[in-house]
Every structure is written in structure tokens, then in C-alpha cells.
Design a protein around this motif. Structure first.
Motif, PDB file in Angstrom:
ATOM      1  N   TRP A 157      16.645   2.955 -30.675  1.00 58.11           N
ATOM      2  CA  TRP A 157      16.164   2.000 -29.679  1.00 58.11           C
ATOM      3  C   TRP A 157      16.797   0.636 -29.907  1.00 58.11           C
ATOM      4  O   TRP A 157      17.247   0.316 -30.993  1.00 58.11           O
ATOM      5  CB  TRP A 157      14.639   1.908 -29.688  1.00 58.11           C
ATOM      6  CG  TRP A 157      14.028   1.414 -30.967  1.00 58.11           C
ATOM      7  CD1 TRP A 157      13.696   2.157 -32.063  1.00 58.11           C
ATOM      8  CD2 TRP A 157      13.677   0.056 -31.284  1.00 58.11           C
ATOM      9  NE1 TRP A 157      13.168   1.346 -33.044  1.00 58.11           N
ATOM     10  CE2 TRP A 157      13.143   0.062 -32.588  1.00 58.11           C
ATOM     11  CE3 TRP A 157      13.770  -1.140 -30.584  1.00 58.11           C
ATOM     12  CZ2 TRP A 157      12.700  -1.105 -33.211  1.00 58.11           C
ATOM     13  CZ3 TRP A 157      13.328  -2.303 -31.206  1.00 58.11           C
ATOM     14  CH2 TRP A 157      12.793  -2.268 -32.501  1.00 58.11           C
ATOM     15  N   GLN A 158      16.795  -0.127 -28.828  1.00 53.78           N
ATOM     16  CA  GLN A 158      17.236  -1.520 -28.832  1.00 53.78           C
ATOM     17  C   GLN A 158      16.128  -2.357 -28.199  1.00 53.78           C
ATOM     18  O   GLN A 158      15.364  -1.858 -27.376  1.00 53.78           O
ATOM     19  CB  GLN A 158      18.510  -1.691 -28.004  1.00 53.78           C
ATOM     20  CG  GLN A 158      19.692  -0.900 -28.495  1.00 53.78           C
ATOM     21  CD  GLN A 158      20.207  -1.425 -29.827  1.00 53.78           C
ATOM     22  OE1 GLN A 158      20.171  -2.620 -30.100  1.00 53.78           O
ATOM     23  NE2 GLN A 158      20.682  -0.518 -30.664  1.00 53.78           N
ATOM     24  N   LEU A 159      16.067  -3.589 -28.552  1.00 51.78           N
ATOM     25  CA  LEU A 159      15.145  -4.517 -27.912  1.00 51.78           C
ATOM     26  C   LEU A 159      15.661  -4.800 -26.500  1.00 51.78           C
ATOM     27  O   LEU A 159      16.840  -5.091 -26.317  1.00 51.78           O
ATOM     28  CB  LEU A 159      15.088  -5.809 -28.725  1.00 51.78           C
ATOM     29  CG  LEU A 159      13.937  -6.757 -28.513  1.00 51.78           C
ATOM     30  CD1 LEU A 159      12.609  -6.081 -28.795  1.00 51.78           C
ATOM     31  CD2 LEU A 159      14.105  -7.972 -29.416  1.00 51.78           C
ATOM     32  N   ALA A 160      14.801  -4.665 -25.492  1.00 54.28           N
ATOM     33  CA  ALA A 160      15.208  -4.958 -24.113  1.00 54.28           C
ATOM     34  C   ALA A 160      15.611  -6.432 -24.021  1.00 54.28           C
ATOM     35  O   ALA A 160      15.019  -7.286 -24.683  1.00 54.28           O
ATOM     36  CB  ALA A 160      14.073  -4.649 -23.150  1.00 54.28           C
TER      37      ALA A 160
ATOM     38  N   VAL B 172      14.946   3.046 -25.277  1.00 55.71           N
ATOM     39  CA  VAL B 172      15.068   4.208 -26.157  1.00 55.71           C
ATOM     40  C   VAL B 172      16.145   5.146 -25.627  1.00 55.71           C
ATOM     41  O   VAL B 172      16.207   5.418 -24.428  1.00 55.71           O
ATOM     42  CB  VAL B 172      13.711   4.947 -26.247  1.00 55.71           C
ATOM     43  CG1 VAL B 172      13.791   6.145 -27.176  1.00 55.71           C
ATOM     44  CG2 VAL B 172      12.601   3.984 -26.687  1.00 55.71           C
ATOM     45  N   THR B 173      16.976   5.661 -26.546  1.00 56.56           N
ATOM     46  CA  THR B 173      18.064   6.567 -26.187  1.00 56.56           C
ATOM     47  C   THR B 173      18.097   7.756 -27.142  1.00 56.56           C
ATOM     48  O   THR B 173      18.107   7.567 -28.365  1.00 56.56           O
ATOM     49  CB  THR B 173      19.427   5.845 -26.255  1.00 56.56           C
ATOM     50  OG1 THR B 173      19.378   4.675 -25.455  1.00 56.56           O
ATOM     51  CG2 THR B 173      20.548   6.743 -25.781  1.00 56.56           C
ATOM     52  N   ARG B 174      18.131   8.959 -26.583  1.00 54.72           N
ATOM     53  CA  ARG B 174      18.290  10.180 -27.390  1.00 54.72           C
ATOM     54  C   ARG B 174      19.605  10.068 -28.164  1.00 54.72           C
ATOM     55  O   ARG B 174      20.625   9.678 -27.616  1.00 54.72           O
ATOM     56  CB  ARG B 174      18.334  11.405 -26.475  1.00 54.72           C
ATOM     57  CG  ARG B 174      18.591  12.721 -27.191  1.00 54.72           C
ATOM     58  CD  ARG B 174      18.712  13.864 -26.206  1.00 54.72           C
ATOM     59  NE  ARG B 174      17.458  14.116 -25.534  1.00 54.72           N
ATOM     60  CZ  ARG B 174      16.611  15.098 -25.864  1.00 54.72           C
ATOM     61  NH1 ARG B 174      16.905  15.929 -26.827  1.00 54.72           N
ATOM     62  NH2 ARG B 174      15.487  15.238 -25.203  1.00 54.72           N
ATOM     63  N   LEU B 175      19.579  10.443 -29.430  1.00 49.33           N
ATOM     64  CA  LEU B 175      20.773  10.359 -30.259  1.00 49.33           C
ATOM     65  C   LEU B 175      21.803  11.424 -29.897  1.00 49.33           C
ATOM     66  O   LEU B 175      22.985  11.135 -29.760  1.00 49.33           O
ATOM     67  CB  LEU B 175      20.395  10.495 -31.739  1.00 49.33           C
ATOM     68  CG  LEU B 175      21.558  10.443 -32.723  1.00 49.33           C
ATOM     69  CD1 LEU B 175      22.239   9.084 -32.688  1.00 49.33           C
ATOM     70  CD2 LEU B 175      21.070  10.762 -34.121  1.00 49.33           C
ATOM     71  N   GLY B 176      21.380  12.660 -29.725  1.00 52.81           N
ATOM     72  CA  GLY B 176      22.318  13.753 -29.513  1.00 52.81           C
ATOM     73  C   GLY B 176      22.684  13.966 -28.060  1.00 52.81           C
ATOM     74  O   GLY B 176      22.100  13.401 -27.137  1.00 52.81           O
TER      75      GLY B 176
END
Length: 166
Positions: free
Chosen positions: A59-62, A78-82
Motif C-alpha cells: 500500500w501507499q498513502l493516498a 492497496v495493490t495486489r503484489l502478484g
């Protein structure tokens, strides 16, 4: 993204295993044999799995959030890694771990890894509002996937998974 060559396919499939080293040089961490298999399989099974059919997510801060010491909420992207055909999936409630110096937030997404071939053009960012159990109070926000999973070896976690210093 529609890769035009086997080399582009490997690069797209393996994007989460690529790390930039000193002087801007890029090294692929996976072994050559795995790279060849990934290209042949079209990235099948490329997702990193957590427990219970869940997959690892970073995840990154918006943007546009100025977190103050009294902050008890923030929005994470939030982003799925795979690899998963560009789809992050359902964001599960995060694990929130607090210490005197840090607040570590660890996300997973569902469903887990696909058993079918998937493409790996990068997955979408999904907005998630995080509720902290206590004010941030000068502590550092950390992406827990960077500290406890294979995500720590990816560019999404450079340099150390720190997401903000309050």
C-alpha cells in the motif's frame, strides 16, 4: 499491456522481482530457469499468497494527506503484489500493529492466487480507509508486507517500507 516479445513478457511477468541497484542498474532476482518457465506459462501462478486463499498486498498513502499527530484515520491505496490480470481484488481488513515508534499496517487481498494463466500489467490501486486504534502521535507508518513477506524485495518497498513520518 500486450507484450510483443518473449523478453517483454518476462519483464512484465517478473516486474515485482526487479530491483534497481547502485548506479541505476537493474538486476532480475529470479533464476534464469524460473524466468523461462514464467514466459512459457504466461505468468500462471504468479501471485504471492498469504494465508487462507489470500494474497499479499502493498500500500501507499493516498495523495493529499497531511497526517498530523492526532490523526486516527488515513486512506491507503492497496495493490495486489502478484500478477492477476490487472485486478487487485477485494481488500481485506488490515492487521494493525502498534509500537512506541511505528504503526505497521499489513494488507492482504482476496481471492488468493489464480490457478489459471494470468497477465501481469500491474494491478489497480484500491482505496481503503484505515482506522487506527490510537492517534498516530509522531509514530511512523510502515507497510507490513515490506517487513514480513517477499514484497520486501520489490521496488514497491524501497527503501524500507516506510509510508510516512508523522
Amino acid at each position: 499491456m500486450s507484450p510483443g516479445t518473449a523478453r517483454e513478457t518476462v519483464a512484465a511477468c517478473q516486474h515485482h522481482y526487479v530491483r534497481t541497484g547502485p548506479g541505476g542498474h537493474t538486476a532480475i532476482i529470479t533464476a534464469a530457469v524460473i524466468t523461462v518457465l514464467a514466459a512459457a506459462a504466461g505468468c500462471s501462478g504468479g501471485d504471492a499468497q498469504g494465508d487462507g486463499g489470500q494474497a499479499t498486498a502493498t500500500w501507499q498513502l493516498a495523495p493529499g494527506q497531511g497526517l498530523q499527530d492526532d490523526a486516527t484515520t488515513f486512506t491507503a491505496l492497496v495493490t495486489r503484489l502478484g500478477c492477476n490480470n490487472g485486478v487487485t481484488g477485494q481488500v481485506n481488513d488490515p492487521l494493525v500493529e502498534e509500537s512506541d515508534d511505528t504503526v505497521t499496517i499489513t494488507f492482504t487481498v482476496s481471492p488468493g492466487a489464480s490457478r489459471e494463466a494470468v497477465t501481469c500489467q500491474g494491478n489497480e490501486e484500491v482505496s481503503y480507509d484505515v482506522q487506527l486504534p490510537a492517534p498516530l502521535a509522531g509514530r511512523i507508518l510502515v507497510d507490513g508486507a515490506c517487513a514480513s513477506t517477499e514484497a520486501g524485495q520489490t521496488v514497491m518497498c524501497e527503501p524500507d517500507g516506510t509510508r510516512s513520518a508523522a
